[in-house]
Enzyme design. Structure first.
Site, PDB file in Angstrom:
ATOM      1  N   ASP A  39    -109.118 -88.097  86.580  1.00 34.39           N
ATOM      2  CA  ASP A  39    -109.815 -87.353  85.388  1.00 34.39           C
ATOM      3  C   ASP A  39    -111.154 -88.037  85.220  1.00 34.39           C
ATOM      4  OD1 ASP A  39    -107.637 -85.507  84.750  1.00 34.39           O
ATOM      5  OD2 ASP A  39    -106.592 -86.663  83.536  1.00 34.39           O
ATOM      6  N   ASP A  85    -107.899 -92.439  85.703  1.00 32.90           N
ATOM      7  CA  ASP A  85    -108.844 -91.872  84.370  1.00 32.90           C
ATOM      8  C   ASP A  85    -109.977 -92.717  84.054  1.00 32.90           C
ATOM      9  OD1 ASP A  85    -106.480 -90.092  83.394  1.00 32.90           O
ATOM     10  OD2 ASP A  85    -105.747 -92.108  83.397  1.00 32.90           O
ATOM     11  N   ASP A 128    -102.370 -90.455  88.232  1.00 35.59           N
ATOM     12  CA  ASP A 128    -103.925 -90.077  88.404  1.00 35.59           C
ATOM     13  C   ASP A 128    -104.679 -91.733  88.103  1.00 35.59           C
ATOM     14  OD1 ASP A 128    -103.957 -90.474  85.651  1.00 35.59           O
ATOM     15  OD2 ASP A 128    -104.803 -88.544  85.323  1.00 35.59           O
TER      16      ASP A 128
END
Ligand code: GTP
Ligand code: MN
Ligand code: MN
Length: 403
Positions: A327, A206, A204
């Site tokens: 995120d 962040d 992902d």
């Protein structure tokens, strides 16, 4: 013939947060095996055993050379009997028999696929497994009730199990920055997580968002999310309020602190621009650095074949966009250094920092604050360097936190 004098002897401090662990891992043959066994333990709710394997792997990651002989492990910390057995097996046979058995195990294979769905944890995956669900096709056909996160996770399964490149992370960083500056011009966006540690790929992306003036970050997340949503950048988002509460003498006012530290789990829709398309996988290797971890993001070949539904809209099969997990975290400036340290990782590095703080210094470290249990005070810090100093640790650069 092996000469005693030639044998390399290693010395490693016991906490991972005392070591400099770059991405330059000379012992992947062992650490891959130990990480897989850690994963197996975590999928079986044996978290203690999982941490033990992760600690063992982090010791081997810190060594300047490849281990060639069991003798070299003498005196090294965190290497229990089980880990040593695995290393010995690999030294003698080239592979670990336990790893081999695990990768062939039906439950392990199924739980890996099922927990690979965003929004699906071990508990859910285990329940599905006991109901006879082994793969995505069976999951789709059995149609159990899925929550919104799991629906999005299943829909974008292939994309989300495809490693995110640094170029893609940067492209998303530009979008996030544009959104944040549009709704709050003086706010600042910082890339955290694995990419801040220098990794070339990740599962992902962040980001940590803050504002130089304390309190001005309040209410930022919903505005950023609306900006992104109205422009079609979000395929999924869930904003959660952080329930962190500080005591009276902590930084900030407790009454107004409840909604200050917010997090947004999201799935971005990233257009495949010319720039990103032109980048061939080989181009990564030209930077001198090797992609180390997480090239294993895509677990096995069969998944590529399974997700027929999502390709219907693009008959060519050449989708012009991809889904990426992102995120977002908003922190008040007074907690920024703690949030930055806490969200940079690695997970084991963070765990070891907190263990060091508690066991060696009688302090409690979180992503919000550092509390000294002897003096009964919060220790303030404006930078990561100051936090390491409070903890009596040498400063470790993000690139060397890859435990
Ligand atoms: P990849 O994403 O696979 O590249 O690795 P990563 O190191 O970036 O992992 P991840 O994105 O899962 O987490 C990044 C850091 O954020 C890690 O240090 C985690 O410990 C931390 N983190 C993740 N979730 C939470 C959370 O809910 N609260 C806090 N305080 N930290 C978290
Ligand atoms: Mn990450
Ligand atoms: Mn993350």
């Amino acid at each position: 013939e092996t000469n005693e004098a030639e044998k390399v002897v290693f010395s490693v401090p016991s906490y991972a947060c005392q070591r400099r662990i770059s991405l330059d891992n000379h012992n992947t043959i062992f650490t891959d095996a130990l990480s897989l066994l850690a994963e197996k333990a975590e999928l079986s709710n044996e978290d203690g055993r999982g941490v033990a394997f992760r600690r063992a792997a982090a010791v081997l990651k810190s060594l300047p050379r490849t281990v060639t002989d069991m003798e070299q492990l003498k005196g090294l910390p965190c290497l229990g009997d089980h880990s040593q057995r695995v290393i010995k097996d690999i030294l003698e046979n080239g592979v670990s028999s336990e790893v081999k058995l695990t990768t062939q195990n039906e439950r392990f294979k199924a739980l890996k696929v099922l927990t690979g769905i965003f929004g699906v944890g071990t508990k859910t995956a285990d329940r599905w497994f006991r109901e006879g669900i082994r793969n995505l096709t069976q999951l789709r056909n059995s149609a159990p009730s899925l929550n919104r996160a799991q629906q999005a996770g299943l829909e974008h399964y292939d994309d989300l199990n495809q490693a995110v490149t640094k170029d893609e992370a940067d492209a998303i960083g530009e979008i996030v920055e544009k959104a944040v500056l549009a709704v709050s011009p003086r706010s600042e966006v910082t890339l955290t997580g694995g990419f801040r540690r220098g990794k070339l790929t990740g599962h992902d992306v962040d980001f940590l968002i803050t504002h130089p003036e304390e309190g001005k970050e309040v209410g930022l997340m919903p505005k950023v999310v609306s900006w992104l949503e109205s422009r079609g950048y979000l395929l999924y988002q869930k904003t959660t309020r952080n329930s962190y509460l500080e005591s009276e003498d902590g930084p900030g006012r407790p009454s107004s602190n409840m909604d200050r530290f917010e997090r947004c789990f999201s799935i971005f829709r990233l257009e495949k621009t010319e720039r990103l398309n032109a980048k061939k996988p080989e181009a990564l290797a030209e930077n001198g650095a090797q992609p180390q971890e997480d090239v294993t993001c895509s677990i096995s070949g069969h998944m590529q074949l399974q997700d027929k539904d999502s390709q219907d809209e693009q008959p060519t099969g050449d989708k012009l966009w991809r889904a990426v997990r992102v995120d977002l975290v908003v922190s008040p400036i007074s907690q920024f250094a703690f949030a930055l340290l806490g969200w940079t990782g690695s997970k084991l590095f963070e765990r070891e920092l907190r263990r060091w703080a508690g066991h060696e210094k009688a302090m409690s470290l979180s992503s919000h604050a550092l509390y000294d249990n002897n003096q009964n005070i919060y220790l303030r810090a404006a930078s990561e360097e100051e936090i390491f100093a409070h903890l009596g640790l040498e400063y470790i650069h993000p690139f060397e936190r890859n435990a």
